[in-house]
Design an enzyme around this catalytic site. Structure first.
Site, PDB file in Angstrom:
ATOM      1  N   SER A  15      32.282  59.130  39.982  1.00 27.96           N
ATOM      2  CA  SER A  15      32.483  58.301  41.307  1.00 27.96           C
ATOM      3  C   SER A  15      33.813  57.445  41.265  1.00 27.96           C
ATOM      4  O   SER A  15      34.640  57.534  40.501  1.00 27.96           O
ATOM      5  CB  SER A  15      31.563  57.034  41.514  1.00 27.96           C
ATOM      6  OG  SER A  15      31.551  56.189  40.406  1.00 27.96           O
ATOM      7  N   SER A  26      43.442  46.704  34.883  1.00 29.96           N
ATOM      8  CA  SER A  26      43.420  46.147  36.196  1.00 29.96           C
ATOM      9  C   SER A  26      44.368  44.932  36.245  1.00 29.96           C
ATOM     10  O   SER A  26      45.059  44.690  35.091  1.00 29.96           O
ATOM     11  CB  SER A  26      42.077  45.639  36.213  1.00 29.96           C
ATOM     12  OG  SER A  26      41.920  44.398  37.259  1.00 29.96           O
ATOM     13  N   THR A  39      35.915  51.297  46.030  1.00 30.85           N
ATOM     14  CA  THR A  39      34.868  51.560  45.252  1.00 30.85           C
ATOM     15  C   THR A  39      33.479  51.248  45.296  1.00 30.85           C
ATOM     16  O   THR A  39      33.466  49.834  45.674  1.00 30.85           O
ATOM     17  CB  THR A  39      35.361  52.031  43.835  1.00 30.85           C
ATOM     18  OG1 THR A  39      35.364  50.901  43.083  1.00 30.85           O
ATOM     19  CG2 THR A  39      36.883  52.598  43.928  1.00 30.85           C
ATOM     20  N   LYS A  67      39.493  43.690  29.881  1.00 31.30           N
ATOM     21  CA  LYS A  67      41.025  44.317  30.248  1.00 31.30           C
ATOM     22  C   LYS A  67      42.265  43.836  29.561  1.00 31.30           C
ATOM     23  O   LYS A  67      43.090  44.585  29.447  1.00 31.30           O
ATOM     24  CB  LYS A  67      41.174  44.305  32.136  1.00 31.30           C
ATOM     25  CG  LYS A  67      40.086  45.091  32.624  1.00 31.30           C
ATOM     26  CD  LYS A  67      40.073  46.460  32.410  1.00 31.30           C
ATOM     27  CE  LYS A  67      39.040  47.299  33.641  1.00 31.30           C
ATOM     28  NZ  LYS A  67      39.170  48.581  33.388  1.00 31.30           N
ATOM     29  N   TYR A 124      34.892  40.567  32.210  1.00 32.07           N
ATOM     30  CA  TYR A 124      35.766  41.680  32.859  1.00 32.07           C
ATOM     31  C   TYR A 124      37.299  41.683  32.183  1.00 32.07           C
ATOM     32  O   TYR A 124      37.948  42.526  31.834  1.00 32.07           O
ATOM     33  CB  TYR A 124      35.347  41.759  34.305  1.00 32.07           C
ATOM     34  CG  TYR A 124      36.266  42.953  34.941  1.00 32.07           C
ATOM     35  CD1 TYR A 124      35.838  44.314  34.605  1.00 32.07           C
ATOM     36  CD2 TYR A 124      37.287  42.820  35.800  1.00 32.07           C
ATOM     37  CE1 TYR A 124      36.570  45.482  35.225  1.00 32.07           C
ATOM     38  CE2 TYR A 124      37.877  43.862  36.590  1.00 32.07           C
ATOM     39  CZ  TYR A 124      37.657  45.024  36.231  1.00 32.07           C
ATOM     40  OH  TYR A 124      38.348  46.075  36.823  1.00 32.07           O
ATOM     41  N   LEU A 131      37.403  55.937  41.600  1.00 29.58           N
ATOM     42  CA  LEU A 131      38.726  56.394  40.897  1.00 29.58           C
ATOM     43  C   LEU A 131      38.669  57.531  40.549  1.00 29.58           C
ATOM     44  O   LEU A 131      39.435  58.466  40.282  1.00 29.58           O
ATOM     45  CB  LEU A 131      39.343  55.281  40.428  1.00 29.58           C
ATOM     46  CG  LEU A 131      40.790  55.596  40.074  1.00 29.58           C
ATOM     47  CD1 LEU A 131      41.761  55.947  41.028  1.00 29.58           C
ATOM     48  CD2 LEU A 131      41.307  54.414  39.011  1.00 29.58           C
TER      49      LEU A 131
HETATM   50  N1  LIG Z   1      37.554  49.230  42.164  1.00 30.58           N
HETATM   51  C1  LIG Z   1      38.402  48.156  41.932  1.00 30.58           C
HETATM   52  O1  LIG Z   1      38.778  47.268  42.675  1.00 30.58           O
HETATM   53  C2  LIG Z   1      39.154  48.402  40.476  1.00 30.58           C
HETATM   54  C3  LIG Z   1      38.738  49.294  39.659  1.00 30.58           C
HETATM   55  N2  LIG Z   1      39.548  49.238  38.510  1.00 30.58           N
HETATM   56  C4  LIG Z   1      39.233  50.154  37.249  1.00 30.58           C
HETATM   57  O2  LIG Z   1      39.105  51.221  37.574  1.00 30.58           O
HETATM   58  C5  LIG Z   1      38.111  52.016  36.813  1.00 30.58           C
HETATM   59  C6  LIG Z   1      37.176  52.953  37.779  1.00 30.58           C
HETATM   60  O3  LIG Z   1      36.223  51.874  38.425  1.00 30.58           O
HETATM   61  P1  LIG Z   1      35.873  52.331  40.180  1.00 30.58           P
HETATM   62  O4  LIG Z   1      36.168  53.854  40.311  1.00 30.58           O
HETATM   63  O5  LIG Z   1      36.543  51.351  40.847  1.00 30.58           O
HETATM   64  O6  LIG Z   1      34.412  51.853  39.869  1.00 30.58           O
HETATM   65  P2  LIG Z   1      32.873  52.867  39.906  1.00 30.58           P
HETATM   66  O7  LIG Z   1      31.865  51.949  39.769  1.00 30.58           O
HETATM   67  O8  LIG Z   1      32.963  53.636  41.268  1.00 30.58           O
HETATM   68  O9  LIG Z   1      33.137  53.802  38.957  1.00 30.58           O
HETATM   69  C7  LIG Z   1      33.147  53.547  37.473  1.00 30.58           C
HETATM   70  C8  LIG Z   1      32.720  54.717  36.711  1.00 30.58           C
HETATM   71  O10 LIG Z   1      32.718  54.434  35.306  1.00 30.58           O
HETATM   72  C9  LIG Z   1      31.559  55.101  34.683  1.00 30.58           C
HETATM   73  N3  LIG Z   1      30.789  54.238  33.756  1.00 30.58           N
HETATM   74  C10 LIG Z   1      30.481  53.141  33.892  1.00 30.58           C
HETATM   75  N4  LIG Z   1      29.802  52.709  32.963  1.00 30.58           N
HETATM   76  C11 LIG Z   1      29.705  53.792  32.143  1.00 30.58           C
HETATM   77  C12 LIG Z   1      29.250  54.108  30.614  1.00 30.58           C
HETATM   78  N5  LIG Z   1      28.722  53.093  29.777  1.00 30.58           N
HETATM   79  N6  LIG Z   1      29.480  55.140  30.081  1.00 30.58           N
HETATM   80  C13 LIG Z   1      30.127  56.324  30.786  1.00 30.58           C
HETATM   81  N7  LIG Z   1      30.753  56.081  31.967  1.00 30.58           N
HETATM   82  C14 LIG Z   1      30.464  54.857  32.530  1.00 30.58           C
HETATM   83  C15 LIG Z   1      30.382  55.461  35.965  1.00 30.58           C
HETATM   84  O11 LIG Z   1      29.770  56.561  35.851  1.00 30.58           O
HETATM   85  P3  LIG Z   1      28.347  56.811  35.523  1.00 30.58           P
HETATM   86  O12 LIG Z   1      27.700  55.636  36.285  1.00 30.58           O
HETATM   87  O13 LIG Z   1      28.069  57.884  36.408  1.00 30.58           O
HETATM   88  O14 LIG Z   1      28.012  56.943  34.356  1.00 30.58           O
HETATM   89  C16 LIG Z   1      31.604  55.669  36.828  1.00 30.58           C
HETATM   90  O15 LIG Z   1      31.905  56.976  37.263  1.00 30.58           O
HETATM   91  C17 LIG Z   1      37.226  50.971  36.071  1.00 30.58           C
HETATM   92  O16 LIG Z   1      37.892  51.046  34.682  1.00 30.58           O
HETATM   93  C18 LIG Z   1      37.643  49.549  36.804  1.00 30.58           C
HETATM   94  O17 LIG Z   1      37.762  48.617  35.912  1.00 30.58           O
HETATM   95  C19 LIG Z   1      40.651  48.659  38.232  1.00 30.58           C
HETATM   96  C20 LIG Z   1      41.188  47.597  39.199  1.00 30.58           C
HETATM   97  C21 LIG Z   1      40.445  47.278  40.708  1.00 30.58           C
HETATM   98  C1  LIG Z   2      55.044  32.146  43.558  1.00 26.58           C
HETATM   99  C2  LIG Z   2      53.813  31.965  44.427  1.00 26.58           C
HETATM  100  C3  LIG Z   2      52.526  32.687  43.318  1.00 26.58           C
HETATM  101  C4  LIG Z   2      51.129  32.566  44.418  1.00 26.58           C
HETATM  102  C5  LIG Z   2      49.992  32.638  43.473  1.00 26.58           C
HETATM  103  C6  LIG Z   2      48.711  32.586  43.958  1.00 26.58           C
HETATM  104  C7  LIG Z   2      47.654  32.772  43.333  1.00 26.58           C
HETATM  105  C8  LIG Z   2      47.092  33.832  43.860  1.00 26.58           C
HETATM  106  C9  LIG Z   2      46.052  34.482  42.975  1.00 26.58           C
HETATM  107  C10 LIG Z   2      45.845  35.953  43.359  1.00 26.58           C
HETATM  108  C11 LIG Z   2      44.919  36.482  42.353  1.00 26.58           C
HETATM  109  C12 LIG Z   2      44.591  37.838  42.565  1.00 26.58           C
HETATM  110  C13 LIG Z   2      43.649  38.436  41.912  1.00 26.58           C
HETATM  111  C14 LIG Z   2      43.446  39.891  41.935  1.00 26.58           C
HETATM  112  C15 LIG Z   2      42.249  40.523  41.058  1.00 26.58           C
HETATM  113  C16 LIG Z   2      42.478  42.224  41.331  1.00 26.58           C
HETATM  114  O1  LIG Z   2      43.095  42.729  42.026  1.00 26.58           O
HETATM  115  O2  LIG Z   2      41.639  42.741  40.578  1.00 26.58           O
HETATM  116  C17 LIG Z   2      41.312  44.141  40.387  1.00 26.58           C
HETATM  117  C18 LIG Z   2      40.003  44.295  39.791  1.00 26.58           C
HETATM  118  O3  LIG Z   2      39.770  44.798  38.860  1.00 26.58           O
HETATM  119  C19 LIG Z   2      38.890  43.917  40.934  1.00 26.58           C
HETATM  120  O4  LIG Z   2      37.707  43.883  40.112  1.00 26.58           O
HETATM  121  P1  LIG Z   2      36.607  42.858  40.650  1.00 26.58           P
HETATM  122  O5  LIG Z   2      35.400  43.294  39.870  1.00 26.58           O
HETATM  123  O6  LIG Z   2      37.040  41.498  40.357  1.00 26.58           O
HETATM  124  O7  LIG Z   2      36.367  43.124  42.272  1.00 26.58           O
END
Ligand SMILES: NC(=O)C1=CN([C@@H]2O[C@H](COP(=O)(O)OP(=O)(O)OC[C@H]3O[C@@H](n4cnc5c(N)ncnc54)[C@H](OP(=O)(O)O)[C@@H]3O)[C@@H](O)[C@H]2O)C=CC1
Ligand SMILES: CCCCCCCCCCCCCCCC(=O)OCC(=O)COP(=O)(O)O
Length: 310
Positions: A47, A179, A227, A196, A192, A49
């Site tokens: 799923s 992340s 996602t 990371k 989380y 990314l």
């Molecule tokens: N979405 C966002 O906002 C962000 C995401 N990321 C990172 O991107 C990556 C992908 O996440 P994303 O696509 O968003 O989320 P999804 O929940 O869509 O995908 C997560 C994937 O990880 C797999 N997974 C989860 N747990 C396990 C496990 N225990 N063993 C094996 N596989 C596992 C799932 O597969 P299945 O359940 O089929 O096993 C699934 O395919 C993650 O590392 C996330 O931290 C980073 C920044 C932002």
């Molecule tokens: C010079 C001026 C600076 C001003 C800074 C202000 C502070 C603003 C804070 C911004 C925080 C951004 C957080 C972004 C988090 C993010 O993008 O996470 C990505 C993920 O992994 C999302 O996972 P989640 O489970 O949290 O949805």
């Protein structure tokens, strides 16, 4: 004289810019060509990314090994890719390997299965992960540990199981999807964000240690992506959060992020932050003026708590 010089310099400058652009295009084509026939492992390919990365790397002619916990969902991705026609480039039907990354005792046998598919791995993309929502005061330590198992120890175990074969071949590229929260911590994400940050540290160490073998390591740190990450997140008592957060829904298109991952591999980029202005500024602020950053996060914590209580 000045006018003559001006007339001579303008075409020269235009020519140089044109040449640079052409060189960049050729370089990109060459890099993309480099992915042809390469063996690329993607975890979390069922799923989000991971699935988009599967589409993008498949279209570039890579031989994929897709990993996840759910064989049926992985097979659906395989069927989709199998049915894609690409006349320009030879594409391959992906293999699948099903295992739970949070159970490190099964990871080495999964790695053996992965290595058996094509005899080696060129690119390992550690993408799978889960997120978390919760207040530290109400979070079981077991939840902190579980998130760490999936997001940190899982990728570490898989990487270490594949690494010796890469070192033997003096070739390989390891990518990890971290992340923005691997660079800065925000409230109610302790498990989380900690996982990371640990990921960033481990893979930075790895990069330094395997450089002498000619191996590459890329840490990719995206901001929010559209996602199911928030829906699949766990809460402090281990139950599923189950909500599509606004931040997630408004996040980047996973297709664009998958292309950025491909670019990171082709260009051997070591550390890639894929975030907007505010998160990028926050990363700098955390380093340059930590006290202000901590104040901002403390008020953010109070604000979010109030919203929850309303
Ligand atoms: N979405 C966002 O906002 C962000 C995401 N990321 C990172 O991107 C990556 C992908 O996440 P994303 O696509 O968003 O989320 P999804 O929940 O869509 O995908 C997560 C994937 O990880 C797999 N997974 C989860 N747990 C396990 C496990 N225990 N063993 C094996 N596989 C596992 C799932 O597969 P299945 O359940 O089929 O096993 C699934 O395919 C993650 O590392 C996330 O931290 C980073 C920044 C932002
Ligand atoms: C010079 C001026 C600076 C001003 C800074 C202000 C502070 C603003 C804070 C911004 C925080 C951004 C957080 C972004 C988090 C993010 O993008 O996470 C990505 C993920 O992994 C999302 O996972 P989640 O489970 O949290 O949805």
């Amino acid at each position: 004289m000045e006018r003559l010089l001006g007339l001579g310099i303008a075409p020269l400058a235009a020519g140089t810019v044109g040449l640079l652009i052409l060189l960049k295009v050729i370089q990109r084509l060459r890099h993309k060509q480099n992915l042809r026939d390469k063996v690329v492992v993607i975890t979390g390919a069922s799923s989000g990314l991971g699935k988009e990365c599967a589409r993008v790397f498949h279209a570039a002619g890579a031989r994929l090994i897709l990993c996840g916990r759910d064989q049926k969902r992985l097979q659906e991705v395989v069927e989709e890719l199998r049915n894609k026609n690409n006349e320009k480039i030879q594409t391959y039907t992906p293999c699948t390997v099903t295992f739970d990354l949070s159970n490190t005792s099964v990871v080495s046998s999964a790695a053996e299965e992965i290595l058996k598919c094509h005899g080696h791995v060129d690119v390992l993309i550690n993408n799978a992960g889960i997120s978390y929502r919760g207040n530290i005061l109400d979070t079981h330590v077991s939840v902190q540990r579980d998130v760490m198992e999936t997001n940190y120890f899982g990728p570490v175990a898989l990487t270490q199981a594949i690494l010796p074969s890469m070192v033997d071949r003096r070739s390989g590229h390891i990518v990890v999807i971290s992340s923005v929260q691997g660079k800065i911590s925000i409230p109610y994400r302790s498990a989380y964000s900690a996982s990371k940050h640990a990921t960033q540290a481990y893979f930075d160490c790895l990069r330094a240690e395997v450089d002498r073998f000619g191996l590459q390591v890329s840490v990719v740190s995206p901001g929010y992506i559209k996602t199911n990450l928030s829906i699949n997140a766990v809460t402090g008592d281990g139950s599923k959060y189950g909500v599509m957060d606004k931040t997630t829904a408004k996040g980047a298109d996973p297709v664009d992020v998958a292309h950025a991952v491909l670019k990171a591999v082709c260009h051997k980029q070591e550390d890639v932050v894929l975030a907007g202005l505010l998160p990028t500024a926050a990363i700098y602020l955390r380093t340059l003026w930590p006290t202000l950053y901590f104040r901002l996060m403390a008020s953010r914590a109070i604000k979010e708590q109030k919203v929850k209580e309303e």
